[in-house]
Scaffold this active site. Sequence first.
Site, PDB file in Angstrom:
ATOM      1  N   LYS A  27     -21.473  13.546  31.271  1.00  0.00           N
ATOM      2  CA  LYS A  27     -22.185  14.616  31.971  1.00  0.00           C
ATOM      3  C   LYS A  27     -21.212  15.618  32.595  1.00  0.00           C
ATOM      4  O   LYS A  27     -20.001  15.403  32.593  1.00  0.00           O
ATOM      5  CB  LYS A  27     -23.130  14.007  33.012  1.00  0.00           C
ATOM      6  CG  LYS A  27     -24.196  13.083  32.381  1.00  0.00           C
ATOM      7  CD  LYS A  27     -25.298  13.867  31.692  1.00  0.00           C
ATOM      8  CE  LYS A  27     -26.105  13.125  30.647  1.00  0.00           C
ATOM      9  NZ  LYS A  27     -26.846  11.959  31.048  1.00  0.00           N
TER      10      LYS A  27
HETATM   11  C1  LIG Z   1     -28.042  10.964  30.852  1.00  0.00           C
HETATM   12  C2  LIG Z   1     -29.483  11.221  31.078  1.00  0.00           C
HETATM   13  C3  LIG Z   1     -30.255  10.426  31.947  1.00  0.00           C
HETATM   14  C4  LIG Z   1     -29.773   9.127  32.518  1.00  0.00           C
HETATM   15  O1  LIG Z   1     -28.644   9.223  33.287  1.00  0.00           O
HETATM   16  P1  LIG Z   1     -27.912   7.875  33.758  1.00  0.00           P
HETATM   17  O2  LIG Z   1     -27.036   8.326  34.889  1.00  0.00           O
HETATM   18  O3  LIG Z   1     -27.135   7.372  32.580  1.00  0.00           O
HETATM   19  O4  LIG Z   1     -28.951   6.920  34.199  1.00  0.00           O
HETATM   20  C5  LIG Z   1     -31.561  10.805  32.193  1.00  0.00           C
HETATM   21  N1  LIG Z   1     -32.086  11.889  31.630  1.00  0.00           N
HETATM   22  C6  LIG Z   1     -31.393  12.666  30.780  1.00  0.00           C
HETATM   23  C7  LIG Z   1     -32.045  13.877  30.208  1.00  0.00           C
HETATM   24  C8  LIG Z   1     -30.074  12.351  30.466  1.00  0.00           C
HETATM   25  O5  LIG Z   1     -29.394  13.109  29.597  1.00  0.00           O
END
Ligand SMILES: *Cc1c(COP(=O)(O)O)cnc(C)c1O
Length: 414
Positions: A199
């Site tokens: 991210k």
């Molecule tokens: C990565 C992601 C999540 C989950 O994030 P985590 O921190 O791994 O739980 C939820 N929604 C979207 C759209 C994502 O891309």
Amino acid sequence: MRGTAFHQPASPVADEAPVPFARTEICPEARAAALQVMESGWVSAGPQTGLFEREFADRVGARHAVAVSSCTAAIELALRALRLPPGSVVMVPTLTFCGAAQAVVHAGLRPLLVDVEPATGMPSAATVGRAVHDCGRPRAMMVMHYGGAPAPLAELADAAGLPLTRVVEDAAHALGTYLGSRPVGALSMASCFSFYATKNLPIGEGGMVTTDDDDLAEWVRRARLHGMSADAWRRHLPGGSWQYTVDDAGLKANMTDLQATIGRAQLQHLSDWQRRREVLAARYTAGLRAVPGLLRPSAPAEGEGRHAWHLYAIRVLDGYGMHRDELVERLSQLGIGASVHFIPLHRLWYFRRTALRPPSGLPGADELFPQLLSLPLHPGLTEGQVDRVCDALAGLSRGAPAGAAAAPRTEADP
Ligand SMILES: *Cc1c(COP(=O)(O)O)cnc(C)c1O
């Protein structure tokens, strides 16, 4: 120094290094800070977590930020904080990460899948209106800013017949997204961010709930750690007491100081990384302009907001002359990592069986899904690597003359 590369294909091209789909950047200050925390004798939730929360809240313009173990946990906690009757229906875009819908289920609620527009990958007032017409008004709604593009929150809530206090944003892609002049962070009841390795602010794992609502923040603060009225750090402060109360079912979903100190150091680089993402996205947009059969994502119009460029997701149309699935394979053979965001929820066995969806189907997502392709995009990517991806996409197109060279590029092209 090398970090972990995601979806990194084997590169058979000896003289060209692979272009990984994503690569986790951990800045040197974060490594030093992590070492300090490990030497400090306190590694779980403590002073660093509190500081990270304050700095993050300021960054996104929210009164409160509550650090948790993941965005998935953030979504579950934010939804639980709404105190909806068990089994209440929550509208969720069908084109999202499965974890977002799992969080709805774990909160004791029922996802209603809403269709997306092929042009944006997101629900519109029209698709929301159709879902409401077919399945009734939901009790709450998740809004996701696909790839980092600003979703029209107020319009979508309105189409669902809901106040913004019943909207929870899945902001996993939206750190750096603006709606108009305001950052995503306090525009709905709660925004849920991710610090997963790929991210925009990578820690490895972690999440954050941000809100302007004092009660929601306080509820999530307790519920993230077993529902206890005071965490271990606060109980051990001078004058602190070993006593605590538990008034509700909580989760074990706190962040640790080890993660928080990395997050604080990474946050200092976020503006630079966002600018870098913008530059690279613009270079793709220019570089792919003349490739037949490819649709590129568009940046928000003047005054509409700001794209966080978490993803650069293109559409591979029939005119390209090769199916998306084959293209992923061919790119992989050239050492280029690509990915697909996402397999629509209604195409996953569990959600097909358990989630509500309009009987008229989800035609927008069904049209878009086989076309979607996310190209490598991370701050460590070079201009040369972007050009290589563009050249590969131009060269593989069967819509182009055989042996076509790269599409023309100009620096000025947006
Ligand atoms: C990565 C992601 C999540 C989950 O994030 P985590 O921190 O791994 O739980 C939820 N929604 C979207 C759209 C994502 O891309």
